[in-house]
Design a protein around this motif. Structure first.
Motif, PDB file in Angstrom:
ATOM      1  N   GLU A 188      93.171   8.056  16.599  1.00 12.63           N
ATOM      2  CA  GLU A 188      92.864   7.133  17.691  1.00 12.63           C
ATOM      3  C   GLU A 188      92.693   5.565  16.995  1.00 12.63           C
ATOM      4  O   GLU A 188      91.697   6.298  16.304  1.00 12.63           O
ATOM      5  CB  GLU A 188      93.046   6.539  18.987  1.00 12.63           C
ATOM      6  N   VAL A 189      93.639   5.071  16.815  1.00 13.99           N
ATOM      7  CA  VAL A 189      92.687   3.656  16.420  1.00 13.99           C
ATOM      8  C   VAL A 189      92.435   2.518  17.438  1.00 13.99           C
ATOM      9  O   VAL A 189      93.810   3.008  18.582  1.00 13.99           O
ATOM     10  CB  VAL A 189      93.063   3.129  14.709  1.00 13.99           C
ATOM     11  N   SER A 190      92.613   0.788  17.483  1.00  9.91           N
ATOM     12  CA  SER A 190      93.480   0.206  17.917  1.00  9.91           C
ATOM     13  C   SER A 190      92.931  -1.260  17.413  1.00  9.91           C
ATOM     14  O   SER A 190      92.453  -0.917  16.270  1.00  9.91           O
ATOM     15  CB  SER A 190      91.991   0.600  19.378  1.00  9.91           C
ATOM     16  N   GLU A 233      88.545   2.679  14.712  1.00 13.87           N
ATOM     17  CA  GLU A 233      88.573   4.051  15.229  1.00 13.87           C
ATOM     18  C   GLU A 233      87.924   5.033  16.262  1.00 13.87           C
ATOM     19  O   GLU A 233      87.082   4.756  16.689  1.00 13.87           O
ATOM     20  CB  GLU A 233      88.105   4.773  13.880  1.00 13.87           C
ATOM     21  N   ASN A 234      88.808   5.363  17.180  1.00 16.99           N
ATOM     22  CA  ASN A 234      88.663   5.818  18.715  1.00 16.99           C
ATOM     23  C   ASN A 234      88.122   6.937  18.805  1.00 16.99           C
ATOM     24  O   ASN A 234      89.289   7.769  18.732  1.00 16.99           O
ATOM     25  CB  ASN A 234      89.383   5.084  19.556  1.00 16.99           C
ATOM     26  N   GLN A 235      87.203   7.929  19.326  1.00 12.20           N
ATOM     27  CA  GLN A 235      87.081   8.834  20.100  1.00 12.20           C
ATOM     28  C   GLN A 235      86.407   8.773  21.195  1.00 12.20           C
ATOM     29  O   GLN A 235      86.088   8.376  21.535  1.00 12.20           O
ATOM     30  CB  GLN A 235      85.737   9.512  19.033  1.00 12.20           C
ATOM     31  N   VAL A 247      83.409   6.893  21.418  1.00  7.04           N
ATOM     32  CA  VAL A 247      83.049   5.828  20.329  1.00  7.04           C
ATOM     33  C   VAL A 247      83.627   5.513  19.462  1.00  7.04           C
ATOM     34  O   VAL A 247      85.312   5.483  19.288  1.00  7.04           O
ATOM     35  CB  VAL A 247      82.354   7.014  19.285  1.00  7.04           C
ATOM     36  N   SER A 248      83.561   4.106  19.302  1.00  9.11           N
ATOM     37  CA  SER A 248      84.280   3.379  17.814  1.00  9.11           C
ATOM     38  C   SER A 248      83.438   2.680  17.089  1.00  9.11           C
ATOM     39  O   SER A 248      82.603   2.354  17.051  1.00  9.11           O
ATOM     40  CB  SER A 248      84.518   2.550  19.060  1.00  9.11           C
ATOM     41  N   ILE A 249      84.413   3.604  15.735  1.00  8.79           N
ATOM     42  CA  ILE A 249      84.081   3.007  14.525  1.00  8.79           C
ATOM     43  C   ILE A 249      84.863   2.241  13.837  1.00  8.79           C
ATOM     44  O   ILE A 249      86.132   2.303  13.845  1.00  8.79           O
ATOM     45  CB  ILE A 249      84.315   4.649  13.652  1.00  8.79           C
TER      46      ILE A 249
END
Ligand code: ADP
Ligand code: MG
Length: 380
Positions: free
Chosen positions: A186-188, A206-208, A216-218
């Motif tokens: 998933e991304v935002s 990128e979101n977990q 977590v957001s990377i």
């Protein structure tokens, strides 16, 4: 342009509102917060806290009379409240844009009607809609149309019978039934759009998620090719189509290599918290700028980053409700020099409640990810 020392109005008093208040103070504005929670994180630090319901029209009159412009941090502020305030004071984003995002049926219909990529869905008003739903939708997710967040008001259903049972469990409230997609990840995209229609997108993250809650957001997202710029392009076109003014978040699924819009948030977004520490301008300063008719700041990230949410579970000795309640040992995080800790001032931790977050920043994306994962393991 609205300039300091004007007073800005914020509907909603959670952590997003609190960061807005800080950003507004930093730029010389005052802020009034309206939120029914006596201990609201934003209300604690604002010049004034209207501790009233969103439908208290006498309070809204006084609020509007004292504010130069009003915005929101919470998508479930009734659109009627925004419409009412707009008679007296600029409200950004406008009620119609918020209304689209606060109802899953109007949100999905907006995506479909405007040709944005979206997953297969139907609106569910009655049991009959489920009985006649196409077979291809299953396995599916049934989501209540209103007031869902952090995975609440959702049921995973494998077949029609389970969908009917879940619909009954939701008391027959209006829902959407969505095909359960195979997610690669998933991304935002968090962006801001100003009064002139200029858009500034923050880099795609990128979101977990864990148990339906962002974990977590990377940033930058670990994706290939032009996917991240496509996501930014789609998000910008959505903001334009909505005539949006302010900061918004657009969540995407990447399913079998394709971008699919999941949902929009008409406010700053949890996945944009990294902008506080890793970008030239953060998402809350952009919200202040857009609200006041100022030009947007530069949205560029100057560092790679990983943001980790801190949920209320951490306050319980073994992470389980009922265990000993105590403050986590923050010293393990303070020991990491490129880690920025943010706590929201909430008075009581409940499991699943967002209490704070931290962001690790640095030049080397891989090293940042390693440090963030180690920090997360150390805190619990
Ligand atoms: P919320 O408003 O609670 O954030 P979302 O619709 O974003 O609701 O759902 C929360 C999470 O559940 C998503 O980020 C995703 O991980 C998962 N999810 C939601 N809808 C689907 C779907 N149609 N297919 C697969 N996973 C989904
Ligand atoms: Mg979501």
């Amino acid at each position: 342009m609205i300039l300091p020392p004007a007073t800005l109005g914020m509907l909603g008093g959670g952590q997003l509102g609190r960061f807005f208040v800080s950003a507004a103070h930093e730029l010389g504005y005052q802020v009034w917060v309206l939120d029914p929670d006596r201990n609201s994180p934003a209300g604690q630090i604002a010049e004034r806290h209207f501790c009233v319901d969103y439908g208290d029209y006498a309070a809204l009159d006084e609020f509007a009379a004292g504010c130069a412009a009003v915005t929101t941090e919470f998508e479930n502020v009734p659109a009627a409240t925004l419409d009412y305030l707009a008679k007296f004071v600029p409200v950004r984003p406008h009620a119609a844009a918020v209304a689209v995002c606060q109802h899953r049926v109007s949100e999905k219909s907006f995506l479909r009607d405007n040709g944005f990529p979206h997953g297969p869905f139907i609106a569910v008003d009655s049991e009959n809609d489920l009985k006649t739903a196409p077979n291809e939708l299953f396995p599916a997710i049934l989501k209540v149309a209103r007031f869902g967040y952090d995975g609440k008001g959702q049921a995973t259903v494998n077949n029609r019978d389970e969908a009917l049972a879940a619909f009954a469990h939701f008391n027959g409230e209006q829902c959407v039934l969505e095909q359960r997609l195979t997610l690669d990840y998933e991304v935002s995209v968090v962006l801001a759009r100003d009064l002139q229609g200029k858009v500034a997108c923050f880099p795609t993250g990128e979101n977990q998620h864990t148990r339906g809650i962002l974990d977590v957001s990377i940033v930058p997202a670990r994706t290939t090719g032009c996917l991240t710029s496509d996501a930014e392009d789609i998000a910008a076109r959505i903001a334009e189509k909505l005539g949006y003014v302010g900061t918004m978040g657009v969540e995407f699924f990447v399913s079998r290599g394709r971008l699919i819009v999941n949902e929009m948030a008409p406010r700053p977004h949890n996945s944009g918290h990294y902008t506080l520490d890793a970008c030239v301008t953060d998402q809350f300063e952009q919200q202040v700028r857009a609200l006041c008719g100022l030009p947007l700041g530069e949205a560029r990230a100057h560092s790679a980053s990983v943001m980790v949410n801190l949920l209320g579970d951490l306050w319980y000795e073994n992470g389980k409700p009922g265990d000993t309640y105590r403050e986590p040992d923050w010293s393990v995080l303070h020991a990491i020099p490129n880690l920025k800790l943010h706590l929201y001032g909430k008075h009581h931790a409940r499991p699943g409640r967002k209490m704070g977050h931290f962001t690790v920043i640095g030049d080397n994306a891989e090293a940042v990810q390693k440090t963030a994962l180690a920090a997360r393991a150390a805190i619990g």
